[in-house]
Design a protein around this motif. Structure first.
Motif, PDB file in Angstrom:
ATOM      1  N   MET A 158      35.116  52.047  57.355  1.00 62.45           N
ATOM      2  CA  MET A 158      33.939  51.233  57.053  1.00 62.45           C
ATOM      3  C   MET A 158      33.115  51.920  55.983  1.00 62.45           C
ATOM      4  SD  MET A 158      34.196  48.600  58.994  1.00 62.45           S
ATOM      5  CE  MET A 158      32.676  47.949  58.381  1.00 62.45           C
ATOM      6  N   THR A 159      32.523  51.101  55.135  1.00 59.53           N
ATOM      7  CA  THR A 159      31.591  51.584  54.132  1.00 59.53           C
ATOM      8  C   THR A 159      30.291  50.813  54.282  1.00 59.53           C
ATOM      9  OG1 THR A 159      33.422  52.005  52.601  1.00 59.53           O
ATOM     10  CG2 THR A 159      31.204  51.921  51.654  1.00 59.53           C
ATOM     11  N   VAL A 160      29.168  51.498  54.146  1.00 58.52           N
ATOM     12  CA  VAL A 160      27.871  50.839  54.189  1.00 58.52           C
ATOM     13  C   VAL A 160      27.187  51.051  52.844  1.00 58.52           C
ATOM     14  CG1 VAL A 160      25.615  50.683  55.307  1.00 58.52           C
ATOM     15  CG2 VAL A 160      27.652  51.179  56.674  1.00 58.52           C
ATOM     16  N   ARG A 161      26.782  49.964  52.213  1.00 58.69           N
ATOM     17  CA  ARG A 161      26.066  50.031  50.941  1.00 58.69           C
ATOM     18  C   ARG A 161      24.654  49.505  51.143  1.00 58.69           C
ATOM     19  NH1 ARG A 161      30.974  46.842  47.962  1.00 58.69           N
ATOM     20  NH2 ARG A 161      32.494  48.560  47.873  1.00 58.69           N
ATOM     21  N   ARG A 162      23.723  50.055  50.370  1.00 60.09           N
ATOM     22  CA  ARG A 162      22.335  49.604  50.425  1.00 60.09           C
ATOM     23  C   ARG A 162      21.988  48.844  49.148  1.00 60.09           C
ATOM     24  NH1 ARG A 162      18.290  53.978  53.151  1.00 60.09           N
ATOM     25  NH2 ARG A 162      19.560  54.551  54.964  1.00 60.09           N
ATOM     26  N   HIS A 163      21.270  47.741  49.319  1.00 62.33           N
ATOM     27  CA  HIS A 163      20.801  46.947  48.190  1.00 62.33           C
ATOM     28  C   HIS A 163      19.293  46.766  48.333  1.00 62.33           C
ATOM     29  CE1 HIS A 163      24.967  45.697  47.113  1.00 62.33           C
ATOM     30  NE2 HIS A 163      25.155  45.730  48.428  1.00 62.33           N
ATOM     31  N   ALA A 164      18.549  47.261  47.348  1.00 62.96           N
ATOM     32  CA  ALA A 164      17.095  47.108  47.382  1.00 62.96           C
ATOM     33  C   ALA A 164      16.729  45.636  47.295  1.00 62.96           C
ATOM     34  CB  ALA A 164      16.457  47.879  46.230  1.00 62.96           C
ATOM     35  N   ALA A 187      21.647  45.691  53.900  1.00 63.48           N
ATOM     36  CA  ALA A 187      22.810  46.539  54.138  1.00 63.48           C
ATOM     37  C   ALA A 187      24.076  45.708  53.969  1.00 63.48           C
ATOM     38  CB  ALA A 187      22.768  47.139  55.536  1.00 63.48           C
ATOM     39  N   GLU A 188      25.031  46.262  53.258  1.00 62.37           N
ATOM     40  CA  GLU A 188      26.349  45.625  53.127  1.00 62.37           C
ATOM     41  C   GLU A 188      27.346  46.452  53.924  1.00 62.37           C
ATOM     42  OE1 GLU A 188      29.615  44.188  49.761  1.00 62.37           O
ATOM     43  OE2 GLU A 188      27.810  45.283  49.140  1.00 62.37           O
ATOM     44  N   LEU A 189      27.876  45.860  54.948  1.00 64.11           N
ATOM     45  CA  LEU A 189      28.833  46.509  55.839  1.00 64.11           C
ATOM     46  C   LEU A 189      30.225  46.064  55.413  1.00 64.11           C
ATOM     47  CD1 LEU A 189      29.128  48.280  58.382  1.00 64.11           C
ATOM     48  CD2 LEU A 189      28.744  46.235  59.753  1.00 64.11           C
ATOM     49  N   VAL A 190      30.997  46.991  54.847  1.00 62.05           N
ATOM     50  CA  VAL A 190      32.224  46.632  54.141  1.00 62.05           C
ATOM     51  C   VAL A 190      33.458  46.967  54.983  1.00 62.05           C
ATOM     52  CG1 VAL A 190      33.529  46.874  52.004  1.00 62.05           C
ATOM     53  CG2 VAL A 190      31.036  47.167  51.978  1.00 62.05           C
ATOM     54  N   LEU A 191      34.255  45.952  55.287  1.00 62.55           N
ATOM     55  CA  LEU A 191      35.572  46.170  55.889  1.00 62.55           C
ATOM     56  C   LEU A 191      36.486  46.685  54.787  1.00 62.55           C
ATOM     57  CD1 LEU A 191      35.747  42.814  57.878  1.00 62.55           C
ATOM     58  CD2 LEU A 191      35.292  45.077  58.840  1.00 62.55           C
ATOM     59  N   ASP A 192      36.973  47.898  54.934  1.00 63.37           N
ATOM     60  CA  ASP A 192      37.597  48.593  53.810  1.00 63.37           C
ATOM     61  C   ASP A 192      38.968  49.147  54.180  1.00 63.37           C
ATOM     62  OD1 ASP A 192      37.854  49.655  51.305  1.00 63.37           O
ATOM     63  OD2 ASP A 192      36.537  51.373  51.646  1.00 63.37           O
ATOM     64  N   LEU A 215      22.943  51.059  61.950  1.00 65.71           N
ATOM     65  CA  LEU A 215      22.134  50.000  61.353  1.00 65.71           C
ATOM     66  C   LEU A 215      21.117  49.457  62.352  1.00 65.71           C
ATOM     67  CD1 LEU A 215      24.875  48.016  59.384  1.00 65.71           C
ATOM     68  CD2 LEU A 215      23.073  49.457  58.411  1.00 65.71           C
ATOM     69  N   ALA A 216      21.512  49.311  63.601  1.00 59.70           N
ATOM     70  CA  ALA A 216      20.614  48.784  64.622  1.00 59.70           C
ATOM     71  C   ALA A 216      19.409  49.691  64.825  1.00 59.70           C
ATOM     72  CB  ALA A 216      21.361  48.606  65.940  1.00 59.70           C
ATOM     73  N   ALA A 217      19.591  50.977  64.596  1.00 55.81           N
ATOM     74  CA  ALA A 217      18.513  51.945  64.792  1.00 55.81           C
ATOM     75  C   ALA A 217      17.644  52.116  63.549  1.00 55.81           C
ATOM     76  CB  ALA A 217      19.103  53.301  65.198  1.00 55.81           C
ATOM     77  N   ASP A 218      17.998  51.450  62.462  1.00 54.89           N
ATOM     78  CA  ASP A 218      17.293  51.614  61.192  1.00 54.89           C
ATOM     79  C   ASP A 218      16.359  50.423  60.971  1.00 54.89           C
ATOM     80  OD1 ASP A 218      16.436  52.019  58.614  1.00 54.89           O
ATOM     81  OD2 ASP A 218      18.423  52.456  57.800  1.00 54.89           O
ATOM     82  N   ASP A 219      15.066  50.624  61.188  1.00 57.93           N
ATOM     83  CA  ASP A 219      14.099  49.532  61.060  1.00 57.93           C
ATOM     84  C   ASP A 219      13.928  49.064  59.625  1.00 57.93           C
ATOM     85  OD1 ASP A 219      13.610  49.503  63.774  1.00 57.93           O
ATOM     86  OD2 ASP A 219      11.905  50.879  63.646  1.00 57.93           O
ATOM     87  N   ALA A 220      14.434  49.818  58.652  1.00 56.82           N
ATOM     88  CA  ALA A 220      14.295  49.427  57.245  1.00 56.82           C
ATOM     89  C   ALA A 220      15.318  48.370  56.832  1.00 56.82           C
ATOM     90  CB  ALA A 220      14.423  50.648  56.337  1.00 56.82           C
ATOM     91  N   VAL A 221      16.358  48.142  57.648  1.00 51.40           N
ATOM     92  CA  VAL A 221      17.374  47.152  57.307  1.00 51.40           C
ATOM     93  C   VAL A 221      16.829  45.764  57.596  1.00 51.40           C
ATOM     94  CG1 VAL A 221      19.744  46.375  57.645  1.00 51.40           C
ATOM     95  CG2 VAL A 221      19.177  48.784  57.951  1.00 51.40           C
ATOM     96  N   ARG A 222      16.750  44.926  56.569  1.00 49.99           N
ATOM     97  CA  ARG A 222      16.201  43.584  56.747  1.00 49.99           C
ATOM     98  C   ARG A 222      17.280  42.548  57.036  1.00 49.99           C
ATOM     99  NH1 ARG A 222      11.158  42.880  52.478  1.00 49.99           N
ATOM    100  NH2 ARG A 222      10.069  44.805  53.040  1.00 49.99           N
ATOM    101  N   VAL A 223      18.444  42.712  56.435  1.00 54.31           N
ATOM    102  CA  VAL A 223      19.575  41.811  56.640  1.00 54.31           C
ATOM    103  C   VAL A 223      20.845  42.634  56.485  1.00 54.31           C
ATOM    104  CG1 VAL A 223      20.715  39.657  55.925  1.00 54.31           C
ATOM    105  CG2 VAL A 223      18.252  39.921  55.561  1.00 54.31           C
ATOM    106  N   THR A 224      21.885  42.298  57.239  1.00 55.39           N
ATOM    107  CA  THR A 224      23.195  42.934  57.076  1.00 55.39           C
ATOM    108  C   THR A 224      24.209  41.877  56.645  1.00 55.39           C
ATOM    109  OG1 THR A 224      22.775  44.691  58.682  1.00 55.39           O
ATOM    110  CG2 THR A 224      25.068  44.146  58.246  1.00 55.39           C
ATOM    111  N   VAL A 225      24.989  42.205  55.625  1.00 61.70           N
ATOM    112  CA  VAL A 225      26.039  41.320  55.119  1.00 61.70           C
ATOM    113  C   VAL A 225      27.385  41.986  55.382  1.00 61.70           C
ATOM    114  CG1 VAL A 225      26.962  40.114  53.111  1.00 61.70           C
ATOM    115  CG2 VAL A 225      24.494  40.437  53.340  1.00 61.70           C
ATOM    116  N   LEU A 226      28.291  41.276  56.024  1.00 62.67           N
ATOM    117  CA  LEU A 226      29.619  41.787  56.343  1.00 62.67           C
ATOM    118  C   LEU A 226      30.601  41.272  55.300  1.00 62.67           C
ATOM    119  CD1 LEU A 226      31.207  43.434  58.460  1.00 62.67           C
ATOM    120  CD2 LEU A 226      31.540  41.316  59.741  1.00 62.67           C
ATOM    121  N   THR A 227      31.222  42.199  54.536  1.00 60.77           N
ATOM    122  CA  THR A 227      32.107  41.820  53.440  1.00 60.77           C
ATOM    123  C   THR A 227      33.452  42.536  53.566  1.00 60.77           C
ATOM    124  OG1 THR A 227      31.395  43.590  51.926  1.00 60.77           O
ATOM    125  CG2 THR A 227      30.095  41.557  51.926  1.00 60.77           C
ATOM    126  N   SER A 228      34.354  42.226  52.626  1.00 55.17           N
ATOM    127  CA  SER A 228      35.718  42.757  52.659  1.00 55.17           C
ATOM    128  C   SER A 228      36.150  43.214  51.269  1.00 55.17           C
ATOM    129  CB  SER A 228      36.677  41.667  53.156  1.00 55.17           C
ATOM    130  OG  SER A 228      38.012  41.952  52.805  1.00 55.17           O
TER     131      SER A 228
END
Length: 264
Positions: free
Chosen positions: A1-7, A19-24, A47-60
């Motif tokens: 898994m890879t996690v990317r951040r997008h401002a 947060a972009e949660l990447v199936l890799d 991610l669940a513990a990170d209050d700064a994450v506003r939305v998570t996107v699951l990608t491939s």
């Protein structure tokens, strides 16, 4: 898994991010091995513990698939006892996605089958391009949808339609999937990730406190008797009514400016 951040556009990166949660695992079309399940569960816990994450996107990263489901090659070599030991690992992965407190969006192209489609179903919204093929074909290999499919699919399309899709194990092409409500937004070929991220940014522009509370009310209230659902909504309202986000939202409206959400 890879996690990317997008401002989030127009905000200080310290205020929050998408947060972009990447199936890799592209060579295996993201088949869910025990290792991938562990990695996904761990990423979701962080991610669940990170209050700064506003939305998570699951990608491939696979050009051919979002995720083809369980790694049957791995499972073919497991004893019954070993298979049983993998069950809590798999459940932690699917539950991890389902229980993320912020809104979640799946970006689907190519195959999203079995456990792969269940990962998408665990998200709040599904964006798909015309190459998408979705379905829960587990009964064709002697099992049943065990990543939440028997519960999540009927919540999307109703009990009878879910039964037809699960019992027949059929694969549904993108256009039909959109018509049935199996996916929420059908976009142009090759744009599922970009469109899912754009949708995430539109969501992330709003109050993170308000959006998380709205998700909680939607999830907990669905299927409840109306009176009970309204009590859940009222409890959610009480968590936001005296928040910093509510104060900032009202002030920004009256001052005719964009809000700077404190997220508390």
């Amino acid at each position: 898994m890879t996690v990317r951040r997008h401002a989030v556009a127009g905000t200080d990166p310290a205020d929050g991010y998408v947060a972009e949660l990447v199936l890799d695992r592209p060579r295996a079309m993201n088949a869910v091995s025990t290792a991938l399940a562990r990695s996904l569960a761990a990423a979701c816990a962080a991610l669940a513990a990170d209050d700064a994450v506003r939305v998570t996107v699951l990608t491939s990263t696979s050009p051919r698939a979002f995720c083809v489901g369980a790694d049957l090659k791995e499972r073919n070599g497991l004893s019954d006892a070993e298979l049983l030991r993998t069950r809590p690992v798999a459940r932690a992965a699917y539950t991890g996605v389902l229980e993320l407190p912020m809104p979640t969006v799946a970006a689907v192209h190519g195959y999203a089958l079995g456990g792969g489609f269940e990962l998408a179903l665990a998200c709040d919204l599904i964006v798909a391009d015309p190459s998408a093929v979705v379905g829960l074909p587990e009964v064709s290999v002697g099992v049943l949808p065990g990543g939440g499919g028997t519960q999540l699919l009927p919540r999307r399309v109703g009990a009878a339609r879910a039964a037809e899709l699960i019992f027949t194990a059929r694969r549904v092409p993108a256009a039909e999937a959109a018509g049935l409500g199996l996916v929420d937004l059908l976009v142009e070929e090759g744009t599922d990730r970009a469109e899912a991220l754009a949708l995430a940014h539109r969501i992330a522009a709003n109050s993170p406190v308000g959006v998380r509370a709205a998700k909680r009310a939607l999830r907990l209230g669905y299927g409840q008797e109306l009176r009970a659902g309204l009590e859940i909504e009222d409890a959610a309202w009480r968590t936001v009514a005296f928040s910093g986000d509510r104060a900032e939202g009202v002030a920004a409206f009256n001052e005719k400016r964009a809000p700077r959400w404190p997220g508390v």
